[in-house]
Scaffold this active site. Structure first.
Site, short mmCIF file in Angstrom:
data_model
loop_
_atom_site.label_atom_id
_atom_site.label_comp_id
_atom_site.label_asym_id
_atom_site.label_seq_id
_atom_site.Cartn_x
_atom_site.Cartn_y
_atom_site.Cartn_z
N CYS A 196 -0.40 4.11 2.16
CA CYS A 196 -0.28 3.89 3.61
C CYS A 196 1.16 4.10 4.08
O CYS A 196 1.41 4.68 5.12
CB CYS A 196 -0.68 2.46 4.00
SG CYS A 196 -2.19 1.87 3.27
N ASP A 197 2.11 3.58 3.31
CA ASP A 197 3.49 3.46 3.80
C ASP A 197 4.50 4.35 3.07
O ASP A 197 5.66 4.44 3.49
CB ASP A 197 3.96 2.00 3.67
CG ASP A 197 3.08 1.05 4.47
OD1 ASP A 197 2.56 1.47 5.52
OD2 ASP A 197 2.90 -0.11 4.04
N CYS A 233 0.84 -1.20 0.00
CA CYS A 233 0.00 0.00 0.00
C CYS A 233 0.87 1.25 0.00
O CYS A 233 1.38 1.66 1.06
CB CYS A 233 -0.93 -0.01 1.20
SG CYS A 233 -1.95 1.47 1.30
#
Ligand code: NAP
Length: 303
Positions: free
Chosen positions: A136-137, A133
């Protein structure tokens, strides 16, 4: 609940499942939504939705939260328990680790999970450099070299997103032409820090505690090492249907075979969203499925 049973159990609180809950509640049906993780599904990983009518710019998380609040506000009940199995009968019984729930109809809207590369230490390094992701990261890799693997829209959009954060983005694809949109490819070509690596696959992850480099192998069998701290895997998704395979037909890729009416081979069991066989998997088609599956379930209950 009607007696001990719900009218409809929806499995999966992504856009398809939550839209089904909205439609079912608007028809005054009792609804339980079972979700294994948290509401929203795959869309929560999208930073900016630009192609959903009216919502020109909204984050996937905000979109999911609004749909969740709408469904809850209409009286849908949510339980965060993984549906392990459905038993067919006069009523359908959905089994979770905590309990068994019954309903007249069930809508399976379980979506899909990330496909893994299948490399030896992939799981161990997840969260230590390997990610599924980018939104997300990605922020953990500011100013650092990263790679994205895949050739679909997810990989292309991840690479574009990461180009604003990372020092360099290698986009590794196993062929020499992309499955994803050409427009995004053209935008990537404008970025000075994006390097295209064609006809290559990732064959090794080198790490001590965290990812330090990856080994890639091209079509001729030549191996190269790329120094990257992050590897974003975007090689497609696997539909989450296996637990229900006794009651629904699956195609070769594991998608639940059903037409636009979302009916399965089992009366009273419907499928909606990304886990269904379909041509276009988008937010708008997932929510449309939710509406159709709910309408079909309501008809089934009322007939
Ligand atoms: P996808 O379209 O299925 O693409 C997966 C990519 O990974 C393909 O390029 C495939 O290569 C490659 N791949 C598969 N297995 C691999 C392996 N083991 N090793 C290396 N490469 C591998 O998946 P996706 O990009 O996640 O997209 C899923 C759906 O969502 C698509 O319909 C997509 O259009 C849609 N989507 C839309 C948007 C948008 O509209 N904004 C954004 C994201 C996703 P090959 O091409 O050689 O098969």
């Amino acid at each position: 609940m009607t007696g001990n049973a719900y009218d409809i159990i929806v499995i999966g609180a992504g856009p398809a499942g939550m839209t089904a809950a909205i439609y079912a509640r608007r028809a005054s049906k009792t609804v339980l939504v079972l979700e294994a993780l948290s509401y929203g599904g795959q869309i929560i990983n999208t930073p900016d939705i630009e192609n959903y009518p009216v919502a020109a710019h909204i984050s996937g998380f905000d979109f999911a939260t609004k749909v969740y609040e709408q469904a809850k506000g209409l009286g849908a009940e949510f339980k965060f328990e993984k549906a392990l199995q459905i038993r067919d009968g006069e009523l359908k019984t959905v089994v979770t680790p905590k309990a068994e729930y019954s309903a007249k109809a069930v809508i399976i809207a379980t979506g899909s999970q990330n496909r893994k590369l299948g490399l030896e230490n992939e799981q161990k390094l997840t969260g230590r450099g390997v990610s599924y992701c980018a939104t997300c990261d990605g922020a953990f890799f500011r100013g650092k070299p990263v790679a994205v693997v895949g050739g679909g829209n997810t990989a292309l959009e991840d690479a574009l997103y990461l180009a604003d954060i990372a020092s360099i983005v290698y986009l590794i694809h196993r062929r020499d032409s992309f499955r994803g949109d050409n427009g995004t490819v053209e935008r990537l070509k404008q970025r000075e820090n994006v390097r295209f690596v064609y006809d290559s696959v990732v064959t090794g992850l080198n790490a001590d505690n965290r990812l330090e480099s990856i080994e890639i192998t091209n079509k001729s069998g030549e191996k190269t090492t790329l120094d990257v701290n992050g590897l974003f895997v975007a090689v497609g998704r696997i539909p989450e249907n296996q637990s229900f395979a006794d009651l629904i037909n699956l195609d070769g890729a594991g998608y639940a075979k059903a037409g636009e009416n979302c009916r399965t081979k089992t009366a009273g069991i419907f499928v909606a969203g990304d886990n269904r066989t379909k041509e276009v998997r988008q937010l708008v088609t997932a929510t449309a499925d939710g509406a159709v599956a709910a309408a079909e379930a309501i008809n089934y209950i009322n007939s």
